[in-house]
Scaffold this motif. Structure first.
Motif, PDB file in Angstrom:
ATOM      1  N   LEU A 214     -50.718  13.737 -57.152  1.00  0.00           N
ATOM      2  CA  LEU A 214     -49.715  14.802 -57.203  1.00  0.00           C
ATOM      3  C   LEU A 214     -48.496  14.423 -58.033  1.00  0.00           C
ATOM      4  O   LEU A 214     -47.647  15.279 -58.309  1.00  0.00           O
ATOM      5  CB  LEU A 214     -49.303  15.188 -55.785  1.00  0.00           C
ATOM      6  CG  LEU A 214     -50.441  15.743 -54.908  1.00  0.00           C
ATOM      7  CD1 LEU A 214     -49.917  16.149 -53.545  1.00  0.00           C
ATOM      8  CD2 LEU A 214     -51.110  16.935 -55.590  1.00  0.00           C
ATOM      9  N   ARG A 215     -48.407  13.145 -58.409  1.00  0.00           N
ATOM     10  CA  ARG A 215     -47.346  12.704 -59.326  1.00  0.00           C
ATOM     11  C   ARG A 215     -48.013  12.072 -60.554  1.00  0.00           C
ATOM     12  O   ARG A 215     -48.034  10.844 -60.687  1.00  0.00           O
ATOM     13  CB  ARG A 215     -46.432  11.682 -58.643  1.00  0.00           C
ATOM     14  CG  ARG A 215     -45.522  12.262 -57.557  1.00  0.00           C
ATOM     15  CD  ARG A 215     -44.563  11.168 -57.093  1.00  0.00           C
ATOM     16  NE  ARG A 215     -43.573  11.636 -56.164  1.00  0.00           N
ATOM     17  CZ  ARG A 215     -43.498  11.273 -54.882  1.00  0.00           C
ATOM     18  NH1 ARG A 215     -44.394  10.446 -54.371  1.00  0.00           N
ATOM     19  NH2 ARG A 215     -42.531  11.731 -54.107  1.00  0.00           N
ATOM     20  N   PRO A 216     -48.557  12.861 -61.456  1.00  0.00           N
ATOM     21  CA  PRO A 216     -49.235  12.283 -62.623  1.00  0.00           C
ATOM     22  C   PRO A 216     -48.281  11.593 -63.596  1.00  0.00           C
ATOM     23  O   PRO A 216     -48.723  10.795 -64.415  1.00  0.00           O
ATOM     24  CB  PRO A 216     -49.912  13.490 -63.275  1.00  0.00           C
ATOM     25  CG  PRO A 216     -49.117  14.676 -62.811  1.00  0.00           C
ATOM     26  CD  PRO A 216     -48.649  14.342 -61.433  1.00  0.00           C
TER      27      PRO A 216
ATOM     28  N   ALA B 171     -44.418   6.889 -67.277  1.00  0.00           N
ATOM     29  CA  ALA B 171     -45.797   6.410 -67.403  1.00  0.00           C
ATOM     30  C   ALA B 171     -46.728   7.389 -66.713  1.00  0.00           C
ATOM     31  O   ALA B 171     -46.327   8.133 -65.807  1.00  0.00           O
ATOM     32  CB  ALA B 171     -45.940   5.014 -66.802  1.00  0.00           C
ATOM     33  N   THR B 172     -47.971   7.373 -67.138  1.00  0.00           N
ATOM     34  CA  THR B 172     -48.994   8.226 -66.533  1.00  0.00           C
ATOM     35  C   THR B 172     -49.657   7.508 -65.373  1.00  0.00           C
ATOM     36  O   THR B 172     -50.012   6.330 -65.480  1.00  0.00           O
ATOM     37  CB  THR B 172     -50.060   8.604 -67.578  1.00  0.00           C
ATOM     38  OG1 THR B 172     -49.437   9.349 -68.619  1.00  0.00           O
ATOM     39  CG2 THR B 172     -51.178   9.429 -66.952  1.00  0.00           C
ATOM     40  N   MET B 173     -49.823   8.218 -64.261  1.00  0.00           N
ATOM     41  CA  MET B 173     -50.549   7.671 -63.122  1.00  0.00           C
ATOM     42  C   MET B 173     -51.836   8.459 -62.921  1.00  0.00           C
ATOM     43  O   MET B 173     -51.811   9.681 -62.754  1.00  0.00           O
ATOM     44  CB  MET B 173     -49.704   7.710 -61.837  1.00  0.00           C
ATOM     45  CG  MET B 173     -50.435   7.107 -60.629  1.00  0.00           C
ATOM     46  SD  MET B 173     -49.356   6.647 -59.245  1.00  0.00           S
ATOM     47  CE  MET B 173     -48.799   8.271 -58.696  1.00  0.00           C
ATOM     48  N   THR B 174     -52.976   7.750 -62.944  1.00  0.00           N
ATOM     49  CA  THR B 174     -54.268   8.372 -62.668  1.00  0.00           C
ATOM     50  C   THR B 174     -54.801   7.985 -61.289  1.00  0.00           C
ATOM     51  O   THR B 174     -55.748   8.602 -60.807  1.00  0.00           O
ATOM     52  CB  THR B 174     -55.304   7.981 -63.734  1.00  0.00           C
ATOM     53  OG1 THR B 174     -55.448   6.550 -63.761  1.00  0.00           O
ATOM     54  CG2 THR B 174     -54.878   8.476 -65.105  1.00  0.00           C
ATOM     55  N   ALA B 175     -54.205   6.973 -60.664  1.00  0.00           N
ATOM     56  CA  ALA B 175     -54.611   6.578 -59.310  1.00  0.00           C
ATOM     57  C   ALA B 175     -54.204   7.652 -58.307  1.00  0.00           C
ATOM     58  O   ALA B 175     -53.189   8.338 -58.470  1.00  0.00           O
ATOM     59  CB  ALA B 175     -53.959   5.251 -58.934  1.00  0.00           C
ATOM     60  N   GLU B 176     -54.985   7.802 -57.252  1.00  0.00           N
ATOM     61  CA  GLU B 176     -54.660   8.761 -56.201  1.00  0.00           C
ATOM     62  C   GLU B 176     -53.362   8.373 -55.504  1.00  0.00           C
ATOM     63  O   GLU B 176     -53.127   7.204 -55.222  1.00  0.00           O
ATOM     64  CB  GLU B 176     -55.784   8.807 -55.153  1.00  0.00           C
ATOM     65  CG  GLU B 176     -57.167   9.109 -55.706  1.00  0.00           C
ATOM     66  CD  GLU B 176     -57.953   7.869 -56.093  1.00  0.00           C
ATOM     67  OE1 GLU B 176     -57.341   6.814 -56.330  1.00  0.00           O
ATOM     68  OE2 GLU B 176     -59.195   7.973 -56.169  1.00  0.00           O
ATOM     69  N   ASP B 177     -52.502   9.357 -55.221  1.00  0.00           N
ATOM     70  CA  ASP B 177     -51.308   9.081 -54.424  1.00  0.00           C
ATOM     71  C   ASP B 177     -51.334   9.823 -53.088  1.00  0.00           C
ATOM     72  O   ASP B 177     -50.370   9.736 -52.309  1.00  0.00           O
ATOM     73  CB  ASP B 177     -50.022   9.384 -55.202  1.00  0.00           C
ATOM     74  CG  ASP B 177     -49.915  10.831 -55.674  1.00  0.00           C
ATOM     75  OD1 ASP B 177     -50.723  11.679 -55.229  1.00  0.00           O
ATOM     76  OD2 ASP B 177     -49.018  11.114 -56.492  1.00  0.00           O
ATOM     77  N   GLN B 178     -52.416  10.541 -52.818  1.00  0.00           N
ATOM     78  CA  GLN B 178     -52.632  11.157 -51.511  1.00  0.00           C
ATOM     79  C   GLN B 178     -54.104  10.946 -51.124  1.00  0.00           C
ATOM     80  O   GLN B 178     -55.006  11.290 -51.901  1.00  0.00           O
ATOM     81  CB  GLN B 178     -52.322  12.657 -51.524  1.00  0.00           C
ATOM     82  CG  GLN B 178     -50.870  12.998 -51.787  1.00  0.00           C
ATOM     83  CD  GLN B 178     -49.969  12.663 -50.604  1.00  0.00           C
ATOM     84  OE1 GLN B 178     -50.379  12.753 -49.447  1.00  0.00           O
ATOM     85  NE2 GLN B 178     -48.733  12.284 -50.899  1.00  0.00           N
TER      86      GLN B 178
END
Length: 377
Positions: free
Chosen positions: A219-221, A232-239
């Protein structure tokens, strides 16, 4: 293990891959854990270059230094290879130790995914090499006491368990050097690290999952560096939300959220026919920080703290030091030492790591397909 298997009085000579003069997990956890235990000698280390290895050797008083993990693994003065680098490099640094026939202790996660874990476990089995993986929460005295409370019927038959937790490194900001945690492909994510460690503790206490249903999201890409504001780009799950049935028939619900919560960063309940148990943590990182147990049963309606009996504190040098990073790691090393000397199987090994990676793989598949899935060995 020639040096200690024949004579338990001879220390196991340890070589750490990834011990840096600049600090890091190995310096904060492994070095003090080994220093506080009888039966080990920190004999060697390797780093990214011979020069950086020499600097680390001087700082920590380690006599043998190597510029590569292969040189360390082939040294006749190293009995146990400990791999403490970032997850994307585990495979390439574990392979030389397995090829050399040396016992290996790798940090968790074992690999960047299930395939790497299966490859390393298969090679270890083919070589007949003893292995260990750093799922040290299951070595912690409070969690071993919790397991025994459940097994001895404190709550009666377990009906359900509920867990909510946070993951600081996957919130709105990230720290220096934390970029790799944002990339799902690198295998060091909210799912693999906080969820993986904590789900392993749950399985140790209550048993394995029989089936799961999962929902995950990023939810926070876009996230920002906390000091510079760099995006920075985040592809890991945050939920991550997982429900399922344990092999005992109990129902489990786990929710992990990126970042910190102003309300509850960690809370774990176990509810049964005769009582309830609650695990509280100083932080969400229950595999490395202090936790306390609380319980109530029978006609009472409240909870009381349940101090861990002294009999669970088997390491005198670490008594009263449960707030230290090295505490649970020291208990993991103590179990491994017993395994190496006696041939017991107390320590989670690479085959165990495959089981845990498989659970994470099934969670990702369930989240992708929307299906409820069985969790098979």
């Amino acid at each position: 293990m020639p040096s200690s298997a024949s004579d338990p009085r001879t220390p196991v000579r340890v070589g750490i891959v990834g011990l840096s003069a600049g600090g890091g997990w190995a310096a904060r956890a492994h070095v003090p854990a080994l220093a506080g235990l009888d039966g080990y000698e920190l004999r060697a280390l390797s780093a990214s270059s011979a020069e950086s290895a020499r600097a680390a050797g001087e700082k920590y008083g380690v006599p043998l230094t190597f510029g590569s993990a292969g040189e360390l693994a082939r040294s006749e003065e190293v009995d146990l290879v400990v791999v403490t680098v970032k997850v994307p490099h585990h495979r390439e640094l574990i392979l030389p130790a397995l090829e050399a026939g040396k016992p290996v202790f790798s940090e968790w996660p074992l690999g960047t995914g299930l395939a790497q874990a299966e490859e390393l476990a298969a090679l270890a089995e083919a070589k007949g090499v003893r292995t260990a993986v750093g799922l040290q929460a299951r070595s912690a005295p409070p969690l071993r006491y919790l397991r025994d409370l459940v097994a001895d019927g404190y709550v009666g038959r377990v009906l359900s368990t509920t867990m909510v937790s946070s993951g600081r490194n996957w919130g709105a900001t990230f720290r220096e050097g934390g970029d790799y945690l944002l990339d799902r492909a690198k295998g060091a994510t909210l799912l693999t690290i906080p969820f993986g460690h904590t789900a392993d503790a749950l399985a140790m206490v209550l048993g394995e999952f029989a089936d799961i249903s999962a929902t995950t999201a990023t939810l926070r890409p876009q996230v920002t560096h906390e000091a510079t504001g760099r995006v920075a780009t985040m592809t890991a799950e945050d939920q991550i939300a997982v429900t399922g049935t344990l092999e005992s028939g109990a129902i489990a619900a786990l929710h992990f959220r990126g970042g910190y919560s102003r309300a509850t960063d960690f809370h774990w309940e176990i509810n049964g026919t005769e009582g309830d148990l609650v695990v509280k943590g100083d932080s969400p990182a229950v595999w490395m920080d202090r936790i306390t147990l609380h319980g109530g049963r029978g006609s009472g309606t409240g909870l009381a703290e349940l101090p861990v009996p002294a009999s669970y504190e088997r390491l005198p040098k670490f008594a009263g030091r449960s707030t230290e990073t090295a505490y649970n790691v020291a208990y993991a090393y103590a179990q491994l030492l017993e395994d190496l000397i006696t041939g017991s199987r107390l320590t989670p090994d690479f085959a165990h790591a495959v089981r845990r990676h498989r659970l994470l793989d099934r969670i990702q598949e369930s989240a992708r397909t929307g299906a409820r899935l069985t969790v098979a060995d």
